[in-house]
Scaffold this active site. Structure first.
Site, PDB file in Angstrom:
ATOM      1  N   HIS A 117       0.838  -1.203   0.000  1.00 37.03           N
ATOM      2  CA  HIS A 117       0.000   0.000   0.000  1.00 37.03           C
ATOM      3  C   HIS A 117       0.873   1.253   0.000  1.00 37.03           C
ATOM      4  O   HIS A 117       1.376   1.667   1.041  1.00 37.03           O
ATOM      5  CB  HIS A 117      -0.917   0.005   1.229  1.00 37.03           C
ATOM      6  CG  HIS A 117      -2.014   1.029   1.185  1.00 37.03           C
ATOM      7  ND1 HIS A 117      -3.261   0.796   1.716  1.00 37.03           N
ATOM      8  CD2 HIS A 117      -2.062   2.279   0.683  1.00 37.03           C
ATOM      9  CE1 HIS A 117      -4.025   1.869   1.535  1.00 37.03           C
ATOM     10  NE2 HIS A 117      -3.300   2.794   0.915  1.00 37.03           N
TER      11      HIS A 117
ATOM     12  N   ASP B  80       1.537   2.453   3.938  1.00 38.66           N
ATOM     13  CA  ASP B  80       0.525   3.481   3.648  1.00 38.66           C
ATOM     14  C   ASP B  80       1.229   4.803   3.361  1.00 38.66           C
ATOM     15  O   ASP B  80       0.812   5.874   3.812  1.00 38.66           O
ATOM     16  CB  ASP B  80      -0.477   3.634   4.798  1.00 38.66           C
ATOM     17  CG  ASP B  80      -1.719   4.428   4.387  1.00 38.66           C
ATOM     18  OD1 ASP B  80      -1.883   4.688   3.172  1.00 38.66           O
ATOM     19  OD2 ASP B  80      -2.508   4.801   5.274  1.00 38.66           O
TER      20      ASP B  80
ATOM     21  N   GLY C  20      -2.001  11.670   6.046  1.00 38.26           N
ATOM     22  CA  GLY C  20      -0.983  10.743   5.576  1.00 38.26           C
ATOM     23  C   GLY C  20       0.420  11.008   6.091  1.00 38.26           C
ATOM     24  O   GLY C  20       0.760  12.118   6.493  1.00 38.26           O
TER      25      GLY C  20
END
Length: 431
Positions: free
Chosen positions: A74, A320, A339
């Site tokens: 990811h 991520d 993020g």
């Protein structure tokens, strides 16, 4: 090609009783780990226990750990306002530093993988610019808008095996149900984050003391859990493969565990590294570095996620990785993008915060960061299928890694480990 021999390596893998062996057969030129080929090295053994032919290349790995390089399930690499090719280059550099040889790249505004032209252009740019292998995830819906199904036959013809709208859960469940029915016949995997958009829209933090103190609208944990339940029911009914992205709650882990115990096939899940290491309290006084989707949760959730990794309920640890420009993260908490970046520091951070304290073993890391992700991205069920291959890396556990603006190759600074020193550095590829 000259055979390569590695001497004096710390045998972390064999100590964990993993299947690390020299392959046999016409095409096996390297080591095999759990049926996954690891090319480039002919043999590994402590010095004095292996006969090295004259002229062979040897690598002194004294005090270092040999293991397969990681595959990250990811990562988002698009950096808005910058050249897309530059994003590819920087992400590849970051992956190389963090021990990652390959990554599944999520669709984003800059890389909308819903047509053949975009996929071909991306593949060309990666081949020219990237230090790492980059596997695109095709879009579930056209333009990631959640309105119309993307052309799965076209995507599949370009080698796509994973479908995702960048982790977003489509609002239109009928569309998703029909898409899963169609994709199941093509053996495509849906990678989606559990969510109920109506409950999480315009929310910014976990419901708790931090969101209350800072006056932030909170993201209820039940939204993720209802979303996971819904996805599992849809996948079970349609026969589609399902990969649950970025699980963040204890109940979410339990839902997946129950589904697996009931015998559901084709179900896998991941956890982002930051959901194992941090809680909502780390937001402190509006620190936007800790703004993530889903949000950081409670300590009990971190512990449940770790337990899920240990017992196999959760298959993968992911970065991520989400680069954000410094000026964007300097906005107020509500306006700032979500993020963190994690590719540069992935393996050193895992070692420092999870392996050294005894929370995970090297066997856990190889399973969750190499073999399981590779099997999900490139599933093979017959003798005719070819498993994904991974290179080997050497990890120097006693070498300090100072995380500074200069060592973050991705070009952004939204890494919570900035200004700290981690344990361990990576050599990838092995020279």
């Amino acid at each position: 090609m000259t055979d390569t021999y590695i001497l004096n390596a710390t045998w972390a893998l064999t100590n964990e009783r993993l299947d690390l062996r020299v392959g046999h057969g016409d095409e096996s030129t390297g080591i095999i780990l759990n049926d996954i080929p690891l090319p480039g090295v002919t043999a590994v053994a402590p010095a004095g226990e292996m006969r090295v032919p004259a002229g062979a290349r040897t690598i002194d790995a004294d005090g270092k750990i040999l293991l397969p390089a990681l595959f990250d399930m990811h990562a988002t690499i698009n950096l808005e306002g910058h050249s897309k090719r530059e994003s590819i280059y920087r992400a590849g550099q970051a992956a190389n530093r963090g021990g990652v040889w390959g990554m599944l790249v999520m669709p984003s505004r800059g890389f909308v993988f819903d047509n053949a032209a975009t996929l071909d252009s991306f593949a060309e740019a990666v081949s020219e610019r990237s230090f790492a292998t980059m596997v695109p995830a095709g879009c579930i819906t056209e333009g990631m808008k959640g309105e119309q199904q993307a052309p799965y036959n076209t995507l599949s013809a370009r080698g796509i095996t994973i479908l995702s709208d960048g982790g977003n859960m489509p609002d239109n469940l009928l569309l998703l149900y029909r898409a899963m029915k169609y994709a199941a016949e093509m053996d495509l995997t849906f990678a989606i984050r559990g969510d109920v958009p109506a409950l999480t829209r315009n929310t910014y933090a976990h419901p708790g003391t931090t969101s209350y103190k800072l006056g932030l609208h909170s993201t209820p944990a039940c939204a993720e859990e209802i979303g996971i339940e819904t996805l599992i029911r849809l996948a079970a009914d349609t026969g589609a493969r399902l990969h649950i992205q970025t699980v963040s709650t204890a109940e979410g882990v339990d839902i997946i565990r129950r589904a697996r115990r009931s015998g559901m096939k084709g179900l896998t899940a991941e956890v982002a590294l930051h959901h194992l290491l941090y809680t909502h309290e780390d937001i402190g006084d509006y620190n936007t570095t800790f703004k993530t989707t889903p949000p950081l949760r409670e300590k009990k959730d971190c512990e449940a996620l770790l337990a899920g990794l240990k017992d196999g309920t959760i298959d993968c640890i992911v970065s991520d990785h989400t680069p954000c420009m410094p000026f964007a993260k300097k906005q107020d908490f509500i306006s700032a993008p979500q993020g963190m970046v994690a590719l540069d520091t992935l393996l050193p951070a895992i070692y420092t915060h999870l392996i050294k304290p005894g929370k995970l073993t090297w066997a856990d890391v190889v399973r969750t960061c190499c073999t399981a992700p590779a099997a999900i991205v490139s599933p093979y069920d017959s003798e005719e299928d070819t498993p994904i291959t991974a290179p080997l890396l050497l990890f120097s556990p006693d070498s300090p890694y100072e995380v500074t603006a200069d060592t973050l190759s991705c070009g952004t600074l939204n890494n919570p480990m900035l200004g700290t020193t981690l344990s361990g550095t990576v050599t990838l590829p092995i020279n």
